[in-house]
Structures are given as C-alpha cells and as structure tokens.
Write a protein that holds these residues in place. Structure first.
Motif, PDB file in Angstrom:
ATOM      1  N   GLN A  82      42.522  52.077  39.457  1.00  0.00           N
ATOM      2  CA  GLN A  82      43.193  53.152  40.187  1.00  0.00           C
ATOM      3  C   GLN A  82      42.233  54.121  40.889  1.00  0.00           C
ATOM      4  OE1 GLN A  82      47.385  53.761  38.203  1.00  0.00           O
ATOM      5  NE2 GLN A  82      45.868  54.604  36.810  1.00  0.00           N
ATOM      6  N   THR A  83      41.009  53.690  41.153  1.00  0.00           N
ATOM      7  CA  THR A  83      40.070  54.559  41.850  1.00  0.00           C
ATOM      8  C   THR A  83      39.466  53.814  43.038  1.00  0.00           C
ATOM      9  OG1 THR A  83      38.088  53.875  40.617  1.00  0.00           O
ATOM     10  CG2 THR A  83      39.444  55.639  39.655  1.00  0.00           C
ATOM     11  N   PRO A  84      39.017  54.545  44.066  1.00  0.00           N
ATOM     12  CA  PRO A  84      38.379  53.900  45.221  1.00  0.00           C
ATOM     13  C   PRO A  84      37.125  53.125  44.832  1.00  0.00           C
ATOM     14  CG  PRO A  84      38.923  56.189  45.720  1.00  0.00           C
ATOM     15  CD  PRO A  84      39.142  56.005  44.250  1.00  0.00           C
ATOM     16  N   GLU A  85      36.364  53.649  43.871  1.00  0.00           N
ATOM     17  CA  GLU A  85      35.130  52.989  43.452  1.00  0.00           C
ATOM     18  C   GLU A  85      35.415  51.612  42.857  1.00  0.00           C
ATOM     19  OE1 GLU A  85      34.771  57.257  43.807  1.00  0.00           O
ATOM     20  OE2 GLU A  85      36.066  56.060  42.468  1.00  0.00           O
ATOM     21  N   LEU A  86      36.428  51.529  41.998  1.00  0.00           N
ATOM     22  CA  LEU A  86      36.772  50.246  41.384  1.00  0.00           C
ATOM     23  C   LEU A  86      37.431  49.314  42.400  1.00  0.00           C
ATOM     24  CD1 LEU A  86      38.044  51.382  37.861  1.00  0.00           C
ATOM     25  CD2 LEU A  86      35.817  50.399  38.463  1.00  0.00           C
ATOM     26  N   ALA A  87      38.176  49.906  43.324  1.00  0.00           N
ATOM     27  CA  ALA A  87      38.775  49.096  44.387  1.00  0.00           C
ATOM     28  C   ALA A  87      37.691  48.420  45.207  1.00  0.00           C
ATOM     29  CB  ALA A  87      39.651  49.971  45.283  1.00  0.00           C
ATOM     30  N   ARG A  88      36.625  49.154  45.508  1.00  0.00           N
ATOM     31  CA  ARG A  88      35.508  48.592  46.265  1.00  0.00           C
ATOM     32  C   ARG A  88      34.878  47.414  45.510  1.00  0.00           C
ATOM     33  NH1 ARG A  88      31.924  51.146  49.804  1.00  0.00           N
ATOM     34  NH2 ARG A  88      32.599  53.196  49.061  1.00  0.00           N
ATOM     35  N   GLN A  89      34.715  47.567  44.188  1.00  0.00           N
ATOM     36  CA  GLN A  89      34.128  46.490  43.384  1.00  0.00           C
ATOM     37  C   GLN A  89      34.964  45.219  43.468  1.00  0.00           C
ATOM     38  OE1 GLN A  89      32.689  49.342  39.752  1.00  0.00           O
ATOM     39  NE2 GLN A  89      32.865  47.171  39.279  1.00  0.00           N
ATOM     40  N   ILE A  90      36.262  45.375  43.275  1.00  0.00           N
ATOM     41  CA  ILE A  90      37.154  44.209  43.202  1.00  0.00           C
ATOM     42  C   ILE A  90      37.336  43.560  44.572  1.00  0.00           C
ATOM     43  CG2 ILE A  90      39.479  43.426  42.605  1.00  0.00           C
ATOM     44  CD1 ILE A  90      37.747  44.373  40.221  1.00  0.00           C
ATOM     45  N   LEU A  91      37.560  44.381  45.603  1.00  0.00           N
ATOM     46  CA  LEU A  91      37.928  43.860  46.918  1.00  0.00           C
ATOM     47  C   LEU A  91      36.745  43.408  47.764  1.00  0.00           C
ATOM     48  CD1 LEU A  91      40.660  46.503  47.856  1.00  0.00           C
ATOM     49  CD2 LEU A  91      41.004  44.243  46.836  1.00  0.00           C
ATOM     50  N   LYS A  92      35.557  43.976  47.504  1.00  0.00           N
ATOM     51  CA  LYS A  92      34.436  43.638  48.378  1.00  0.00           C
ATOM     52  C   LYS A  92      33.127  43.370  47.639  1.00  0.00           C
ATOM     53  CE  LYS A  92      32.023  45.109  52.552  1.00  0.00           C
ATOM     54  NZ  LYS A  92      31.885  46.147  53.596  1.00  0.00           N
ATOM     55  N   LYS A  93      32.624  44.370  46.907  1.00  0.00           N
ATOM     56  CA  LYS A  93      31.285  44.284  46.324  1.00  0.00           C
ATOM     57  C   LYS A  93      31.106  43.030  45.455  1.00  0.00           C
ATOM     58  CE  LYS A  93      28.019  46.966  43.497  1.00  0.00           C
ATOM     59  NZ  LYS A  93      27.995  46.108  42.310  1.00  0.00           N
ATOM     60  N   ASP A  94      32.066  42.774  44.573  1.00  0.00           N
ATOM     61  CA  ASP A  94      31.981  41.612  43.677  1.00  0.00           C
ATOM     62  C   ASP A  94      33.080  40.604  43.996  1.00  0.00           C
ATOM     63  OD1 ASP A  94      29.769  42.622  42.218  1.00  0.00           O
ATOM     64  OD2 ASP A  94      31.103  43.959  41.124  1.00  0.00           O
ATOM     65  N   PHE A  95      33.280  40.397  45.277  1.00  0.00           N
ATOM     66  CA  PHE A  95      34.355  39.528  45.756  1.00  0.00           C
ATOM     67  C   PHE A  95      34.254  38.109  45.208  1.00  0.00           C
ATOM     68  CE2 PHE A  95      36.062  36.632  49.068  1.00  0.00           C
ATOM     69  CZ  PHE A  95      37.396  37.028  49.004  1.00  0.00           C
ATOM     70  N   GLU A  96      33.045  37.643  44.933  1.00  0.00           N
ATOM     71  CA  GLU A  96      32.881  36.269  44.428  1.00  0.00           C
ATOM     72  C   GLU A  96      33.685  36.031  43.155  1.00  0.00           C
ATOM     73  OE1 GLU A  96      29.098  35.428  42.240  1.00  0.00           O
ATOM     74  OE2 GLU A  96      28.463  37.315  43.168  1.00  0.00           O
ATOM     75  N   TYR A  97      33.958  37.094  42.388  1.00  0.00           N
ATOM     76  CA  TYR A  97      34.746  36.977  41.159  1.00  0.00           C
ATOM     77  C   TYR A  97      36.250  37.042  41.440  1.00  0.00           C
ATOM     78  CZ  TYR A  97      30.433  37.954  38.540  1.00  0.00           C
ATOM     79  OH  TYR A  97      29.156  37.907  38.003  1.00  0.00           O
ATOM     80  N   PHE A  98      36.620  37.543  42.624  1.00  0.00           N
ATOM     81  CA  PHE A  98      38.030  37.839  42.895  1.00  0.00           C
ATOM     82  C   PHE A  98      38.461  37.323  44.266  1.00  0.00           C
ATOM     83  CE2 PHE A  98      36.232  41.170  40.175  1.00  0.00           C
ATOM     84  CZ  PHE A  98      37.052  41.057  39.068  1.00  0.00           C
ATOM     85  N   GLN A  99      38.132  36.077  44.558  1.00  0.00           N
ATOM     86  CA  GLN A  99      38.446  35.524  45.879  1.00  0.00           C
ATOM     87  C   GLN A  99      39.910  35.159  46.033  1.00  0.00           C
ATOM     88  OE1 GLN A  99      35.669  32.499  47.273  1.00  0.00           O
ATOM     89  NE2 GLN A  99      34.160  33.178  45.779  1.00  0.00           N
ATOM     90  N   ASP A 100      40.577  34.846  44.936  1.00  0.00           N
ATOM     91  CA  ASP A 100      41.954  34.360  45.003  1.00  0.00           C
ATOM     92  C   ASP A 100      42.959  35.433  44.592  1.00  0.00           C
ATOM     93  OD1 ASP A 100      40.894  31.950  45.745  1.00  0.00           O
ATOM     94  OD2 ASP A 100      41.088  31.026  43.761  1.00  0.00           O
ATOM     95  N   ARG A 101      44.171  35.262  45.070  1.00  0.00           N
ATOM     96  CA  ARG A 101      45.271  36.127  44.647  1.00  0.00           C
ATOM     97  C   ARG A 101      45.939  35.522  43.416  1.00  0.00           C
ATOM     98  NH1 ARG A 101      46.153  39.818  48.695  1.00  0.00           N
ATOM     99  NH2 ARG A 101      45.564  39.190  50.811  1.00  0.00           N
ATOM    100  N   SER A 102      46.705  36.352  42.732  1.00  0.00           N
ATOM    101  CA  SER A 102      47.372  35.875  41.516  1.00  0.00           C
ATOM    102  C   SER A 102      48.743  35.298  41.802  1.00  0.00           C
ATOM    103  CB  SER A 102      47.503  37.021  40.505  1.00  0.00           C
ATOM    104  OG  SER A 102      48.305  38.059  41.033  1.00  0.00           O
ATOM    105  N   VAL A 103      49.202  35.373  43.054  1.00  0.00           N
ATOM    106  CA  VAL A 103      50.549  34.929  43.405  1.00  0.00           C
ATOM    107  C   VAL A 103      50.628  33.414  43.409  1.00  0.00           C
ATOM    108  CG1 VAL A 103      50.934  36.991  44.783  1.00  0.00           C
ATOM    109  CG2 VAL A 103      50.106  34.928  45.881  1.00  0.00           C
ATOM    110  N   ASN A 104      51.854  32.911  43.234  1.00  0.00           N
ATOM    111  CA  ASN A 104      52.038  31.457  43.242  1.00  0.00           C
ATOM    112  C   ASN A 104      53.516  31.121  43.266  1.00  0.00           C
ATOM    113  OD1 ASN A 104      51.416  28.766  43.180  1.00  0.00           O
ATOM    114  ND2 ASN A 104      51.012  28.688  40.994  1.00  0.00           N
TER     115      ASN A 104
END
Length: 496
Positions: A82-104
């Motif tokens: 819930q913070t901009p700093e963590l959003a940056r980590q998930i969406l861009k900085k460490d994107f290699e860990y979070f490339q996919d969406r959870s939808v299906n």
C-alpha cells in the motif's frame, strides 16, 4: 446404524476442513504480518456481488493504514502492498519476480487467457512489442481525426436526446457508444456511428459490456480474484455469443482485406496480421491457436477501451457539474484554443496543449482509478524487506486506492482538485503516487489512446454545453462490476 456412520463421517469431514482452514488462515498471523480477518471458505471475498472490489480496496486501506496487509482469496494468501515505494519494487524494480498476473480463466477460453492483459510471459511480451506501434504519436494523430468526428456526433446526440427530448442521460451508456464508434475504426477499420443510430457490428458486442449483471460480474470476479474457481467452472471472459460474433467479424474483415492487397491499413487487425508471422510459440503449436491469440488481442483492446474510458468520462463530467468554477476555467481554456486555431474542432496537437483539461482528467483518474488494485503473482521466492518473504506462487496486489487516497501525497483526498496535477507531464507518475494505468513493463499500452479519446469528447461537450448536477454527489459503485463502474450517473446538459 448406517445413519450414524453417515453423521460421524460428515462431522469428521467438516472437522478436517475446519482445522485445515484454521491452519491456512493463520498464514499471515504466523509470519507476524497484519491481516484482514478472513471468514470460512471465502477468506476476505465474502463481499462479492454485494459490494464492488473497488469498494473493498478503498475500505481496506482505512482498516489497515499499514505499508502492507495480508488478505485471503478464498484460502489463497495474498499480500496487498500500500505504499509507492513497495509499488515501485513490485511493478518495476524487481519485475523479474512479478512478470505475470494472477488472473486466469479456464484454459479452453482462448480469448480470456491469451490476451495481452491476462497472458503470461513470454506471450504478453511478444504481443506487446508488435502492438506498440499502434500507439505512436503519428498513428494517434491520424485517429484523433475520427475521435473528433465521433465527438461531433456525441454533441448532436446530446442535443437531440437529452435537450430536445428531455430524456435522462445515462452517461456510462452514452460514452460507451462514443468509445465504441472510435474503437470500431481503431480495431477493424470500420467507420460507423451508433451515436447516429447506424447499425454498428461492434456495438452488438460492446453494449453487453455496459450492463453488469450478477452472473457476468461473478464470472469476472472469479477470473480475477478466484482463478481456481474460474478453471473448475470453465468460466469464459466473454459470453459464447459475443466471442463467436467477434471471431466472425475479425475473420470477415481479414477476408475482405485479401481482396485489396495493395491497400495499407493502419488498424489493429493489420497490426495483428503482421504479428501472425512473427509470434514465437513452442514448436508444434496448432495454427488455430495462433489465430485465437490474434482475436484475443482485439477482444481485450475492445473491452479495456470501452470500460475504462466510458467510466472516466462519466466521473469527470459528474465532477465538473459539481465544480462550476473549475468547469468555467476549462471552458475558457477550450474557447481560447478554438479562437486561436480558427477552427471549431481542435486537432491532435491543440488537444495536447489543453493543460487544464489534462489535469482535470488526471484528478478524475486519481480519485476514480478504473482498477482498485494491480495484480501480480510471485514467480520465485522474494524478500520484500527484512520482515517479509513472499513465497513462489502467491499473488501480490498493489492497492492503488491506498496510494491515491494517502493524505501524505494528496491532502484531503476525498476532494476533487485538478490543481494537484498542475506540474504534471505525460510520463510523470509522481514517484509512483499516481498509477491509474499501472506502471513498469506492463503499464497500460493504450494510455495515450485513452487520454486522447477523453480529450476529444470533453473539448466539444464543454464548448457546447454547460453541465449541472442531476444525481447526488456520492455515486454508488456497481457491485456486479469488477472494474470501477457507476451504478447511476447523470448530468443536466444546458446549451451555452
């Protein structure tokens, strides 16, 4: 005797499930992470079909004003940051860990699971690289001419239906018609105006998108929030009727193009046909699957464009009706631009120069982002910080509303104040405090397209009409809708 055995077996089964659930629901507690209290079987999604997902995210940030909070999608532990700093980590900085969406959706629903929005890597990356040229400034400049033409039809429709005939305007439907006309050309090269009561093949599909029924809402909620349920129930992203019609329309357009080989089209169908030859898929992939992937991109673009732009325009006009000073300021900006250009319709460059209009749209998107959260899934174990490690396979959500309504960045966030964005530039996300289109490699590909579509409509409507309130200021969200959608939103149009 048999009856006693049955009762005992039932009690044993229930006890096992209850104990298993109890252990599951201790997931965040065992890790010392604040969490939203779950309920048996549903976890934290027992609200579905009674309140919107958007409202849940809005209320969650008030119940848990923390950097992150644990929730449960059924039994699935999910971390909401819930913070901009963590959003940056998930969406861009460490994107290699979070490339996919959870939808299906279910694997046989190709339109639902193979499109740019829901597809996983490497499919989404290959498709995105090929579709991106659709949204260059040069292409947008050309399509803005059609947006302006459709905006003129919008002005005429308002005059005929809501001023002359004094009908109550359903803003969501009105703007869905406008967007549908533009998308028909952007996707299929079809020039048609449902606003002018012409028979539009695309409106046949999109008119169903405007109506969020209980069953349609449940299907979308399951695809985006309970993907395991979507797979079991074989839920489809689009209705079978709409999907079949869309496929027929797509391939009919392709067949017509074969008859005019020397004509160079610049719509999405043309772009997708070039993708057909370049798409990298595993050896032995059925050619029919490739064709399904092409149609899936068209389906996702249609849905995304119609739903998001129509809601954003509705909320923007609603806010302008309740803010006459800001409306007057916007009108003056448009009127001055029209006088300086010597034309009654502003072209692509002139629309971009309407700075006050842009900040009105941005403040609307700040207060009413189309999605309450952005979803990702953790592809490999990830250390968020010294206290939190996210396990492989667990979803991670970014609570957009917790960021957009944070008083630290937006004082009195419930107020609609365009001046907040007075220093805004098109590529500025205000250090991840403004993310209505997402951010990082999977940012919405149609961002500039959607913004120009809204500029074209607002420039002509506000120039011709003054708007006044017609419904109470707090607008109820549609509980059946996965995306933010107003349940009832309207204004009074008054000729200037």
């Amino acid at each position: 005797m048999i009856g006693n055995y049955v009762i005992c077996a039932a009690i044993a089964c229930f006890s096992f499930v209850w104990l298993w659930s109890y252990r599951k629901y201790n997931y965040w507690k065992d890790r010392g992470i604040p969490y939203d209290k779950p309920y048996f079987f549903f976890g934290n999604i027992g609200f579905i079909m009674r309140r919107s997902v958007w409202d849940y995210c809005f209320e969650l940030r008030k119940r848990h004003p923390t950097d992150y909070v644990g929730i449960f999608l059924g039994w699935k532990p999910t971390l909401m940051v819930q913070t901009p700093e963590l959003a940056r980590q998930i969406l861009k900085k460490d994107f290699e860990y979070f490339q996919d969406r959870s939808v299906n959706s279910n694997p046989t629903d190709h339109l639902g699971c193979l499109n740019l929005f829901t597809g996983n890597n490497p499919l989404w990356k290959n498709v995105r690289n090929e579709i991106t040229p659709m949204f260059t400034p040069l292409r947008l400049k050309a399509i803005t001419e059609l947006m302006n033409f459709n905006a003129k039809e919008l002005v005429v429709r308002v005059k005929q239906e809501y001023i002359n005939n004094k009908n109550t305007v359903n803003l969501k439907q009105l703007f869905s018609m406008y967007v549908s006309d533009t998308v028909a050309y952007s996707v299929f090269g079809i020039r048609v105006s449902v606003l002018n009561n012409q028979n539009s093949p695309l409106w046949y599909i999109t008119k169903h998108m405007v109506k969020w029924t209980f069953w349609r809402g449940f299907k979308f909620i399951s695809i985006f929030v309970l993907p395991a349920v979507a797979v079991v129930l074989r839920v489809q992203f689009f209705s079978e009727e709409a999907a079949n019609y869309l496929k027929m329309l797509f391939w009919n357009v392709v067949e017509e193009r074969k008859k005019t080989e020397n004509v160079h089209y610049k719509d999405l169908v043309s772009q997708l046909l070039s993708l057909r030859e370049k798409l990298e898929l595993p050896v032995g992939t059925d050619s029919k699957l490739v064709d399904e992937i092409l149609v899936a991109q068209a389906a996702a673009f249609i849905f995304g464009s119609v739903e998001t732009s129509s809601s954003a325009l509705s909320y923007c006009l609603h806010e302008l009706a309740y803010h006459p000073e800001e409306q007057a300021k916007l009108y003056n900006e448009i009127e001055m631009a029209v006088k300086e250009s010597g034309e009654d319709i502003l072209d692509y460059n002139k629309l971009l120069e309407l700075k006050y209009m842009t900040i009105c749209i941005n403040e609307t998107l700040r207060k009413y982002p189309p999605l309450g959260y952005l979803d990702r899934v953790c592809l490999k174990e990830y250390k968020l910080n010294d206290h939190v490690t996210i396990e492989k396979g667990n979803p991670v959500f970014v609570n957009v509303l917790a960021i957009h309504y944070n008083e630290k960045y937006y004082p009195e966030p419930m107020e609609w104040r365009p001046e907040r964005f007075s220093s805004y530039s098109e590529t500025d996300n205000f250090d991840y405090t403004f993310i209505p289109f997402g951010e990082g490699p999977r940012i919405c590909i149609g961002k500039r397209y959607g913004m120009m579509q809204m500029r074209a409509a607002l420039s002509q409507l506000i120039l011709k009409y003054k708007v006044e309130p017609a419904v109470p200021y707090p607008v109820t969200t549609d509980p059946n809708s996965y995306l933010l959608a107003p349940k009832n939103i309207s204004v009074k149009f008054i000729e200037r």
